[in-house]
Scaffold this motif. Structure first.
Motif, PDB file in Angstrom:
ATOM      1  N   PRO A 174       0.823  -1.212   0.000  1.00 37.49           N
ATOM      2  CA  PRO A 174       0.000   0.000   0.000  1.00 37.49           C
ATOM      3  C   PRO A 174       0.857   1.262   0.000  1.00 37.49           C
ATOM      4  CG  PRO A 174      -0.828  -1.572   1.600  1.00 37.49           C
ATOM      5  CD  PRO A 174       0.490  -2.103   1.123  1.00 37.49           C
ATOM      6  N   LEU A 175       0.365   2.282  -0.651  1.00 39.50           N
ATOM      7  CA  LEU A 175       1.089   3.545  -0.771  1.00 39.50           C
ATOM      8  C   LEU A 175       1.428   4.127   0.594  1.00 39.50           C
ATOM      9  CD1 LEU A 175       2.162   5.500  -2.857  1.00 39.50           C
ATOM     10  CD2 LEU A 175      -0.118   6.526  -2.997  1.00 39.50           C
ATOM     11  N   LYS A 176       0.492   4.043   1.513  1.00 33.84           N
ATOM     12  CA  LYS A 176       0.740   4.580   2.862  1.00 33.84           C
ATOM     13  C   LYS A 176       1.935   3.886   3.496  1.00 33.84           C
ATOM     14  CE  LYS A 176      -0.227   6.361   7.038  1.00 33.84           C
ATOM     15  NZ  LYS A 176      -1.364   5.816   7.778  1.00 33.84           N
ATOM     16  N   THR A 177       1.988   2.582   3.428  1.00 36.54           N
ATOM     17  CA  THR A 177       3.088   1.816   4.016  1.00 36.54           C
ATOM     18  C   THR A 177       4.412   2.157   3.348  1.00 36.54           C
ATOM     19  OG1 THR A 177       1.540   0.005   4.458  1.00 36.54           O
ATOM     20  CG2 THR A 177       3.883  -0.498   4.612  1.00 36.54           C
ATOM     21  N   ALA A 178       4.401   2.291   2.034  1.00 35.51           N
ATOM     22  CA  ALA A 178       5.629   2.610   1.293  1.00 35.51           C
ATOM     23  C   ALA A 178       6.179   3.966   1.709  1.00 35.51           C
ATOM     24  CB  ALA A 178       5.362   2.575  -0.205  1.00 35.51           C
ATOM     25  N   TYR A 192       1.596  13.445   8.403  1.00 41.53           N
ATOM     26  CA  TYR A 192       1.836  14.178   7.159  1.00 41.53           C
ATOM     27  C   TYR A 192       1.708  13.297   5.923  1.00 41.53           C
ATOM     28  CZ  TYR A 192       3.047  17.592  10.581  1.00 41.53           C
ATOM     29  OH  TYR A 192       2.969  18.449  11.644  1.00 41.53           O
ATOM     30  N   VAL A 193       1.842  11.980   6.088  1.00 40.64           N
ATOM     31  CA  VAL A 193       1.531  11.081   4.971  1.00 40.64           C
ATOM     32  C   VAL A 193       0.040  11.144   4.669  1.00 40.64           C
ATOM     33  CG1 VAL A 193       1.369   8.678   4.242  1.00 40.64           C
ATOM     34  CG2 VAL A 193       3.478   9.518   5.258  1.00 40.64           C
ATOM     35  N   CYS A 194      -0.782  11.092   5.730  1.00 38.53           N
ATOM     36  CA  CYS A 194      -2.239  11.198   5.530  1.00 38.53           C
ATOM     37  C   CYS A 194      -2.602  12.499   4.825  1.00 38.53           C
ATOM     38  CB  CYS A 194      -2.958  11.118   6.873  1.00 38.53           C
ATOM     39  SG  CYS A 194      -2.965   9.500   7.676  1.00 38.53           S
ATOM     40  N   GLU A 195      -2.000  13.589   5.256  1.00 37.47           N
ATOM     41  CA  GLU A 195      -2.318  14.886   4.673  1.00 37.47           C
ATOM     42  C   GLU A 195      -1.831  14.998   3.229  1.00 37.47           C
ATOM     43  OE1 GLU A 195      -4.139  17.504   6.116  1.00 37.47           O
ATOM     44  OE2 GLU A 195      -4.627  15.839   7.474  1.00 37.47           O
ATOM     45  N   LEU A 197      -1.366  12.524   1.068  1.00 32.32           N
ATOM     46  CA  LEU A 197      -2.194  11.661   0.221  1.00 32.32           C
ATOM     47  C   LEU A 197      -3.538  12.332  -0.070  1.00 32.32           C
ATOM     48  CD1 LEU A 197      -1.451   8.142   1.761  1.00 32.32           C
ATOM     49  CD2 LEU A 197      -0.798   8.952  -0.518  1.00 32.32           C
ATOM     50  N   TRP A 198      -4.079  13.025   0.927  1.00 35.17           N
ATOM     51  CA  TRP A 198      -5.341  13.733   0.687  1.00 35.17           C
ATOM     52  C   TRP A 198      -5.128  14.864  -0.324  1.00 35.17           C
ATOM     53  CZ3 TRP A 198      -6.681  18.864   1.460  1.00 35.17           C
ATOM     54  CH2 TRP A 198      -8.038  19.161   1.256  1.00 35.17           C
ATOM     55  N   ARG A 199      -4.061  15.613  -0.167  1.00 34.68           N
ATOM     56  CA  ARG A 199      -3.803  16.727  -1.083  1.00 34.68           C
ATOM     57  C   ARG A 199      -3.629  16.246  -2.520  1.00 34.68           C
ATOM     58  NH1 ARG A 199      -0.041  21.552   1.421  1.00 34.68           N
ATOM     59  NH2 ARG A 199      -0.950  21.661   3.514  1.00 34.68           N
ATOM     60  N   SER A 200      -3.066  15.063  -2.693  1.00 32.80           N
ATOM     61  CA  SER A 200      -2.828  14.549  -4.046  1.00 32.80           C
ATOM     62  C   SER A 200      -3.942  13.606  -4.509  1.00 32.80           C
ATOM     63  CB  SER A 200      -1.475  13.836  -4.108  1.00 32.80           C
ATOM     64  OG  SER A 200      -1.363  12.875  -3.083  1.00 32.80           O
ATOM     65  N   HIS A 201      -5.013  13.461  -3.695  1.00 35.06           N
ATOM     66  CA  HIS A 201      -6.191  12.666  -4.041  1.00 35.06           C
ATOM     67  C   HIS A 201      -5.849  11.204  -4.320  1.00 35.06           C
ATOM     68  CE1 HIS A 201      -8.355  16.416  -4.134  1.00 35.06           C
ATOM     69  NE2 HIS A 201      -7.549  16.889  -5.073  1.00 35.06           N
ATOM     70  N   LEU A 202      -4.954  10.655  -3.499  1.00 38.57           N
ATOM     71  CA  LEU A 202      -4.547   9.258  -3.651  1.00 38.57           C
ATOM     72  C   LEU A 202      -4.951   8.459  -2.422  1.00 38.57           C
ATOM     73  CD1 LEU A 202      -0.985   9.840  -5.125  1.00 38.57           C
ATOM     74  CD2 LEU A 202      -2.978   8.930  -6.356  1.00 38.57           C
ATOM     75  N   SER A 203      -5.446   7.267  -2.641  1.00 33.00           N
ATOM     76  CA  SER A 203      -5.867   6.399  -1.544  1.00 33.00           C
ATOM     77  C   SER A 203      -4.652   5.797  -0.846  1.00 33.00           C
ATOM     78  CB  SER A 203      -6.750   5.274  -2.067  1.00 33.00           C
ATOM     79  OG  SER A 203      -6.958   4.291  -1.064  1.00 33.00           O
ATOM     80  N   PRO A 204      -4.685   5.718   0.488  1.00 33.75           N
ATOM     81  CA  PRO A 204      -3.573   5.072   1.202  1.00 33.75           C
ATOM     82  C   PRO A 204      -3.492   3.578   0.916  1.00 33.75           C
ATOM     83  CG  PRO A 204      -5.382   5.545   2.706  1.00 33.75           C
ATOM     84  CD  PRO A 204      -5.710   6.223   1.410  1.00 33.75           C
TER      85      PRO A 204
END
Length: 298
Positions: A174-178, A192-195, A197-204
């Motif tokens: 998963p992108l979040k883990t990476a 800041y990973v959560c934020e 990913l939200w700014r770039s409209h990508l799912s974790p």
């Protein structure tokens, strides 16, 4: 655990007091934190001048005039407090509250400040003692165990979309883990990973490899993510950290980036993407909470 912007805020808050100062005395109130303190910790620091403060990932570095560097990590609950006469300041703003109880003061640096500005005390407080302090040689820091395999800094020139494409190519994690892998990007943490990913409209939950073309080049989405990472870290540093409670900077002002969180810790709230209509959800990935909007983050 404090993230990169908070540690950067601590560094900037401590610098005016510590840089150029001489350590007249170092007081240890216990022999260990997370790990035992070096046996010669006091002897090697006493009488040394502090020539500068720096940061690597989530570590604070205190450089001394003999080439020694104090490597400090705040852990889950560590903080520094500056005392000058009756003035007491705590640099750094954190999402979770920091202790004010003096019984958790474990390390005290007694300083003679530069340019005749008098004495000061810099006090390390840590109720849970998950932080640590160690000594290393400045010229050998790249080989220090904690730094040996660290990735580039989020704001450094080495972080760019082509670099991330090389790290993400073929990875189905998963992108979040990476992104939380410190070997990929140093100092990037959960908030800041959560934020970003939200700014770039990508799912974790999205596979990291899906942001890379078959020929190994970054897709536009990866370029957007890279820019979002840099922007969210820069914004948080400028705001002074992410305290939701009572931590102040050395000038007495609160950090306000927490009021700009768009998804982190906002489960059930309306998504702030204009026209989205979705709500922030919370899932658990690798034992950590991920906050995102499944409606606009794909």
């Amino acid at each position: 655990m404090p993230e990169l912007p908070e540690v950067e805020t601590v560094k900037r808050g401590l610098s005016p007091t510590m840089e150029g100062a001489v350590m007249q005395r170092v007081e240890l109130r216990r022999p260990d934190l997370r790990f035992p303190l070096p046996r010669d910790f006091v002897a090697r620091l006493t009488g040394r001048q502090i020539i500068g403060l720096a940061r690597r990932a989530k570590y604070l570095l205190i450089d001394l005039d003999d080439g020694t560097t104090v490597v400090a990590h705040l852990g889950m609950s560590g903080s520094f407090r500056i005392e000058e006469g009756e003035r007491s300041d705590r640099p750094g703003d954190f999402h979770h509250a920091r202790s004010k109880d003096e019984k958790h003061d474990h390390v005290i640096f007694h300083l003679e400040q530069a340019q005749g500005r008098g004495v000061a005390r810099v006090i390390y407080n840590d109720p849970r003692r998950f932080g640590f302090m160690d000594l290393a040689l400045r010229n050998d820091l790249d080989a220090y165990p904690a730094f040996r395999e660290l990735g580039p800094e989020p704001l450094g020139n080495a972080l760019h979309a082509a670099y991330l494409a090389g790290r993400f190519s073929g990875k189905q994690q998963p992108l979040k883990t990476a992104l939380l892998d410190q070997k990929v990007i140093a100092g990037l943490g959960n908030i800041y990973v959560c934020e970003a990913l939200w700014r770039s409209h990508l799912s974790p939950k999205r596979a990291a490899a899906t942001l890379v073309t078959a020929t190994g080049r970054p897709k536009k989405e990866l370029q957007s993510l890279t820019e979002a990472i840099r922007a969210v870290i820069a914004d948080a540093i400028e705001a002074g950290g992410s305290s939701l409670r009572d931590h102040i900077q050395t000038d007495g002002t609160l950090g306000y980036f927490q009021h700009s969180f768009c998804v982190y810790d906002r489960e059930g709230e309306a998504c702030r993407t204009p026209g989205c209509g979705g709500r922030v959800e919370r899932i658990v990935q690798g034992g950590r909470s991920s906050f995102y909007c499944h409606h606009c983050q794909k």
